[in-house]
Design an enzyme around this catalytic site. Structure first.
Site, PDB file in Angstrom:
ATOM      1  CB  CYS A  10      -2.046   1.885   6.243  1.00 15.47           C
ATOM      2  SG  CYS A  10      -1.491   1.059   4.745  1.00 15.47           S
ATOM      3  CD  GLU A  51      -1.415   4.684   3.667  1.00 18.31           C
ATOM      4  OE1 GLU A  51      -2.381   5.293   3.642  1.00 18.31           O
ATOM      5  OE2 GLU A  51      -1.433   3.738   2.888  1.00 18.31           O
ATOM      6  CB  CYS A  62      -6.456   0.120   4.562  1.00 19.65           C
ATOM      7  SG  CYS A  62      -4.786  -0.261   4.707  1.00 19.65           S
ATOM      8  CB  SER A  91      -8.906   7.745   4.749  1.00 19.42           C
ATOM      9  OG  SER A  91      -8.793   7.434   6.275  1.00 19.42           O
ATOM     10  CG  HIS A 101      -1.991  -0.902   1.127  1.00 15.84           C
ATOM     11  ND1 HIS A 101      -3.248  -0.711   1.809  1.00 15.84           N
ATOM     12  CD2 HIS A 101      -2.132  -2.136   0.270  1.00 15.84           C
ATOM     13  CE1 HIS A 101      -4.098  -1.697   1.639  1.00 15.84           C
ATOM     14  NE2 HIS A 101      -3.159  -2.560   0.890  1.00 15.84           N
TER      15      HIS A 101
END
Length: 156
Positions: free
Chosen positions: A92, A64, A89, A87, A62
């Site tokens: 993360c 991040e 998940c 935002s 992902h």
């Protein structure tokens, strides 16, 4: 969907959120999910990254996570801010809490959100910018790639 209003960001926040958006745009241009992230300490960039699930075939790459991987080992994260175009998940968000990152600036929680409370309950300062560029790019991606989006958020 968020009902939070856009907030005024500092010049540094605006700069790093724009970099996170640039990472998201690059991911979109590569055929991946448009989620970008930047880790900074004050006004110094530590690392940047983007969602690489499609590009690398890596289910946990992902935005991040890629950014934190690119940062390498850090003696501490307690003086850093994570900027993300979308935002985080739960995976993360859990990593943010695990690493003790004290502040997260979110570009979009209109298209995906829900873990802001999880972060706040654990002492993380959460700033929701609701950046129009971040929102528009993610909406376009979801509209054009619903199956890939469902896969990314494990809703397939």
């Amino acid at each position: 969907m968020s009902t939070e209003c856009a907030v005024l960001l500092s010049d540094v926040d605006t700069q790093f959120l724009a970099m996170a958006f640039d990472e998201a745009q690059a991911g979109f241009d590569q055929g991946g999910c448009p989620i970008g992230s930047v880790l900074a300490e004050g006004d110094v960039i530590v690392a940047r990254g983007r969602n690489q699930r499609v590009q690398r075939g890596d289910p946990i790459a992902h935005g991040e996570m890629d950014c934190l991987r690119n940062a390498g080992r850090q003696p501490t994260y307690r003086n850093k801010t994570l900027y993300t175009s979308l935002s985080p998940c739960m995976m993360c968000a859990g990593t943010i809490v695990q690493f003790g990152i004290p502040r997260v600036v979110i570009g979009d929680n209109v298209n995906f959100g829900g873990n802001e409370s999880f972060l706040r309950e654990r002492g993380v300062e959460v700033v929701v910018a609701n950046d129009p560029n971040c929102i528009a790019l993610m909406k376009r991606f979801i509209d054009e790639n619903p199956a890939l989006w469902a896969e990314d958020i494990a809703d397939a």
